[in-house]
Design an enzyme around this catalytic site. Structure first.
Site, PDB file in Angstrom:
ATOM      1  CD  GLU A 219     -34.797   7.072  19.983  1.00  0.00           C
ATOM      2  OE1 GLU A 219     -34.485   6.458  18.950  1.00  0.00           O
ATOM      3  OE2 GLU A 219     -34.388   6.761  21.114  1.00  0.00           O
TER       4      GLU A 219
ATOM      5  CD  GLU B 128     -31.137   8.037  24.483  1.00  0.00           C
ATOM      6  OE1 GLU B 128     -32.140   8.068  25.214  1.00  0.00           O
ATOM      7  OE2 GLU B 128     -30.991   7.198  23.571  1.00  0.00           O
TER       8      GLU B 128
END
Length: 340
Positions: free
Chosen positions: A168, A272
């Site tokens: 991220e 994820e």
């Protein structure tokens, strides 16, 4: 910065020929400490061409793009304790074969957890998070001793593992995100870590470069953060179905996928993902399975079965859980990673 290819499929020939200067074969003379025996028992012929060479790293090539999809999960306590995974397996009717866990930069390698997962036919995926160490310091070499120690432990265990460093990174919400880290430092840190692993012979790692989906950060371009194909095996997309997102698979992941495809053709995996509890959850789950099934370059997914910011656990929605269980029964999802 050195440039190299991983050349794993030629590893046995490289060793026999003595061509140790090739990448992935530079340092292979370390003694086995016995911890690799568990993996050796279940290699299903992966080292067949290496004879009795105990120093040959586990060949991860068959796991890079297997014939079936990865069916992954992130659950409390795993993989150090597999009780949560066993409970999850009973709940969804299928054993996950990719177990994601989270480790802070500075933590030691969880060899016990990797062995535990492997014993149940699953590979581990570690999200390595530099909460308290600036990425610029890693890029400058200030963590070299730690990286080498960690890489050596991974090599000695000699089981396949997936590592995702500072995921991220294209978001502003992480300490290693866009507010604190430049693309130049991020790429330099990634390459330095990867090269250290290769230098100690730890080619038993699958490297997953893992951006958040671009939908909430459209102004941040991904290409400047990409370390290069020589340093990456998988592109791991991170994205969740929420009430703010359209339910369609392409609406959630399409823009990110299309942008990534302008600079690499590496296979992708939903590193994820999950769907917010509510009336739409069953439809979101159907879209998840259908979207992953429809794309040959999409390797599978990891369901984030935690209660964090929202309740992503499947057990929070009985009807959605029933739909997930029905779709998970598809034989194209899941396989024993010891026999890919």
């Amino acid at each position: 910065m050195r440039s190299f290819t991983r050349a794993r499929t030629a590893l046995a020939a490289c060793l026999l020929a003595g061509a140790l200067a090739l990448t992935g074969c530079s340092v292979l003379g370390e003694e086995s400490d016995g911890s690799s025996q568990t993996g050796q028992q279940d290699r299903a012929g992966a080292d067949a061409g290496a004879g009795s060479e105990a120093d040959v790293p586990y060949d991860v090539v068959p796991l890079l793009k297997p014939g079936k999809k990865y069916f992954g999960a992130a659950v409390d306590g795993a993989p150090y304790s597999m009780k949560g995974v066993d409970t999850y397996t009973k709940m969804v009717g299928k054993q996950p074969n990719l177990i994601e866990y989270y480790a802070g930069w500075g933590d030691g390698f969880d060899a016990t957890g990797v062995r535990n997962a492997w014993g149940e036919g699953a590979m581990t995926l570690m999200s390595w998070e530099p909460f308290d160490t600036p990425v610029a310091d890693i890029a400058a070499g200030k963590s070299d001793a730690y990286i080498k120690e960690y890489a050596t432990a991974v090599r000695k265990l000699n089981l396949p593992v997936v590592i995702s460093f500072a995921d991220e990174f294209n978001g502003h919400w992480e300490k290693w995100g866009t507010r604190n880290v430049t693309p130049k430092d991020y790429v330099a840190a990634w390459r330095r870590i990867h090269e250290t692993f290769i230098d100690v012979g730890a080619s038993n790692v699958i490297w997953a470069w893992s951006p958040n989906i671009v939908n909430p950060v459209k102004s941040v371009k991904l290409k400047p953060y990409y370390p290069g194909d020589a340093y990456v095996d998988w592109v791991g997309l991170i994205g969740y179905w929420t009430i703010e997102e359209d339910s369609a698979f392409d609406s959630l992941f399409g823009a990110t996928r299309d942008q990534v495809r302008t600079f690499t053709k590496k296979p992708m995996i939903l590193l994820e993902t999950a769907a917010m509890a509510g009336e739409r959850r069953r439809a979101d789950i159907r879209n998840l399975f259908a979207g992953v099934s429809a794309d040959d370059d999409m390797l599978g997914f990891v369901w984030f079965n935690h209660k964090k910011r929202a309740d992503w656990r499947l057990e929070a929605s009985p009807l959605a859980l029933k739909e997930f269980k029905r779709l998970a029964a598809d034989d194209s999802f899941g396989f024993d990673v010891r026999k890919p």
